[in-house]
Write an enzyme that holds these catalytic residues in place. Sequence first.
Site, PDB file in Angstrom:
ATOM      1  N   GLY A   5      13.057  -1.402   8.957  1.00 42.11           N
ATOM      2  CA  GLY A   5      11.781  -2.162   9.134  1.00 42.11           C
ATOM      3  C   GLY A   5      10.808  -1.264   8.606  1.00 42.11           C
ATOM      4  N   SER A   6       9.858  -1.886   7.645  1.00 43.43           N
ATOM      5  CA  SER A   6       8.929  -1.255   6.846  1.00 43.43           C
ATOM      6  C   SER A   6       8.299  -2.293   6.107  1.00 43.43           C
ATOM      7  CB  SER A   6       9.873  -0.320   5.906  1.00 43.43           C
ATOM      8  OG  SER A   6      10.852  -0.919   5.279  1.00 43.43           O
ATOM      9  N   ARG A   7       7.551  -1.541   4.925  1.00 41.59           N
ATOM     10  CA  ARG A   7       6.421  -2.207   4.188  1.00 41.59           C
ATOM     11  C   ARG A   7       6.293  -1.729   2.797  1.00 41.59           C
ATOM     12  NH1 ARG A   7       0.190  -2.146   6.526  1.00 41.59           N
ATOM     13  NH2 ARG A   7      -0.586  -1.357   4.238  1.00 41.59           N
TER      14      ARG A   7
END
Length: 216
Positions: A185-187
């Site tokens: 999970g990240s950006r």
Amino acid sequence: MFHKEGFKIITITFIVIIALFLVVDKYVSIDWLQYLLFATLAVFLFLILQFFRNPKRNTVLNDTTVVSPVDGKVVVIEEVFEPEFFNEKRLQISVFMSPINVHVTRYPIGGKVAYSKYHPGKYLVAWHPKASTENERTTVVVENSNYGKVLFRQIAGALAKRIVNYAEVDQDVVQGSDQGFIKFGSRVDLYLPLDTNIKVKLNDKVRGGESIIAQN
């Protein structure tokens, strides 16, 4: 096909799952409970395999385009001040990755790596406004003949505890090729020149190495 960053975790998971299958088969005699535990273990294995998948992407090499570095959803398109490298205003395009997205990071343009730096930090949720400057992150700048210098930043989220960055200064890189990986999970933020012709809208779903973010 799986990413090399997942080989160790996948191997350990397989060993643990097989051991637990044998334990359940030997010590759980209630049929419905046994089936439930088997199903739970199978789902867990599927999720691990899905997370580390590395599907082949057909990047059309083009110096006039910027492709998405990751799979996910466009959550930010705005003019901002970029303080780490440019010290001036840039167009920021941010792509949020959920845990079910492919988490391979790819080069949005081809060219030469001008800057690559790791920053330790917090683990705020990836969509938090301060995540770009306070979370664990890596910043990479690639320079090419059409866009000049383009910065993109891998940002850890609340679940992501490891960012992998292969970029090295003065390295020649190919658009759409593997730049790194972010676990769980990240950006990723892209910083482009202000006059860039953006081709995406908020909430658009994009595919790393294929979806066109901008074209000049």
